[in-house]
Design a protein around this motif. Structure first.
Motif, PDB file in Angstrom:
ATOM      1  N   MET A 119       0.938  -1.131  -0.059  1.00 57.35           N
ATOM      2  CA  MET A 119      -0.015   0.038   0.171  1.00 57.35           C
ATOM      3  C   MET A 119       0.883   1.419  -0.234  1.00 57.35           C
ATOM      4  N   ARG A 120       0.360   2.244  -0.580  1.00 61.00           N
ATOM      5  CA  ARG A 120       1.066   3.559  -0.572  1.00 61.00           C
ATOM      6  C   ARG A 120       0.660   4.461   0.237  1.00 61.00           C
ATOM      7  N   TYR A 121       1.457   5.393   0.949  1.00 55.15           N
ATOM      8  CA  TYR A 121       0.930   6.148   1.958  1.00 55.15           C
ATOM      9  C   TYR A 121       1.480   7.721   1.729  1.00 55.15           C
ATOM     10  N   SER A 159     -10.140  13.697  -6.189  1.00 52.88           N
ATOM     11  CA  SER A 159     -10.614  12.205  -6.783  1.00 52.88           C
ATOM     12  C   SER A 159     -11.810  12.385  -6.960  1.00 52.88           C
ATOM     13  N   MET A 177      -3.152   6.185   4.294  1.00 48.88           N
ATOM     14  CA  MET A 177      -3.379   5.499   3.094  1.00 48.88           C
ATOM     15  C   MET A 177      -3.780   6.306   1.652  1.00 48.88           C
ATOM     16  N   PRO A 229      -5.695   5.707  -1.882  1.00 49.89           N
ATOM     17  CA  PRO A 229      -6.199   4.546  -2.731  1.00 49.89           C
ATOM     18  C   PRO A 229      -5.414   4.394  -3.950  1.00 49.89           C
ATOM     19  N   ASP A 230      -5.426   3.051  -4.398  1.00 51.70           N
ATOM     20  CA  ASP A 230      -4.570   2.704  -5.549  1.00 51.70           C
ATOM     21  C   ASP A 230      -4.935   3.189  -6.702  1.00 51.70           C
ATOM     22  N   TRP A 231      -6.198   4.092  -6.843  1.00 50.60           N
ATOM     23  CA  TRP A 231      -6.342   4.663  -8.489  1.00 50.60           C
ATOM     24  C   TRP A 231      -5.764   6.232  -8.558  1.00 50.60           C
ATOM     25  N   ASP A 288      -3.066   8.571  -9.184  1.00 43.27           N
ATOM     26  CA  ASP A 288      -1.774   8.605  -9.580  1.00 43.27           C
ATOM     27  C   ASP A 288      -0.632   9.635  -9.083  1.00 43.27           C
ATOM     28  N   ASP A 289       0.486   9.497  -9.547  1.00 39.35           N
ATOM     29  CA  ASP A 289       1.450  10.780  -9.180  1.00 39.35           C
ATOM     30  C   ASP A 289       1.030  12.004  -9.355  1.00 39.35           C
ATOM     31  N   SER A 319       5.597   3.396  -0.541  1.00 38.64           N
ATOM     32  CA  SER A 319       4.959   2.172  -0.454  1.00 38.64           C
ATOM     33  C   SER A 319       5.548   1.386   0.955  1.00 38.64           C
ATOM     34  N   ASP A 331       5.354  -2.601   2.214  1.00 40.64           N
ATOM     35  CA  ASP A 331       5.364  -4.050   1.756  1.00 40.64           C
ATOM     36  C   ASP A 331       5.208  -4.714   3.118  1.00 40.64           C
TER      37      ASP A 331
END
Length: 213
Positions: free
Chosen positions: A29-31, A64, A105, A107-109, A111-112, A138, A140
């Protein structure tokens, strides 16, 4: 209006039960993250970190919804905690020796480009106190154990001792990485005895003992 996603309800890695320790695989996950150290109850750095993370998170949420048509509840605050001697968590609870990373966190949608624009937008107004310390990374964690704690943070010690000293070794596992907490309650507003906190510990299979023949 787009349907609003609530990750606390839909994301398996946010599921935990009081009195039950579960083993699970946590996806990458990205934070948005900010690091710090010291007693969270007394260091101004801790409050300044929270005051920086949330403006970025809410700016990103509204971007978003407006630009992608995807709305969501801002995920719960999370923290990584560690000390040179981990008994500072389970025994002495010597908070002055703690290091930490607070994070929210992404969300994975997202983008940078949208993320960078949100950070710039926050900085263009009245920049929050630790915006220059904010980083995107990220995490892991992979194989983890976790449970849900009800009550004061100062009462976590026995739960962590049960997790670290009994459950993990009894299941052929060993600890790695940092202690991870996810705050389902806003500890700035909720009474200590009503707090709900997910406690997570990354683990790996213990190395079998090798005999000499």
């Amino acid at each position: 209006m787009p349907e609003k996603v609530d990750f606390k309800k839909t994301f398996d890695a946010y599921k935990a039960h009081r009195g039950r320790i579960r083993v699970l695989e946590v996806p990458v996950m990205r934070y948005v993250m900010i690091d710090g150290s010291g007693d969270p109850n007394t260091t101004p750095q801790f409050v300044a970190t929270i005051e920086t993370l949330y403006p970025v998170a809410y700016t990103l949420k509204f971007a978003s919804r407006g630009e992608l048509g995807r709305d969501y509840v801002v995920p719960p605050l999370e923290g990584l905690w560690w000390a040179e001697d981990m008994s500072a968590f389970t025994g002495a609870r010597d908070k002055g020796r703690w290091s930490w990373t607070l994070m929210l966190m992404i969300p994975d949608w997202i983008d940078d480009g949208l993320l960078d624009a949100a950070v710039l937008r926050v900085g263009s107004k009245k920049p929050p106190p630790r915006l220059d310390d904010l980083r995107i990374a990220s995490l892991d964690e992979g194989l983890c154990v976790q449970t849900l704690h009800h009550g004061s943070f100062d009462d976590e010690g026995p739960v962590l001792a049960e997790m670290h000293d009994r459950f993990i070794p009894d299941n052929g596992l060993t600890m790695r990485g940092h202690h991870h907490e996810i705050y389902f309650s806003d500890f700035r507003r909720v009474a200590p005895d009503r707090l709900r906190t997910l406690l997570r510990q990354p683990v790996e299979p213990a190395t079998p003992a090798t005999g000499i023949s």
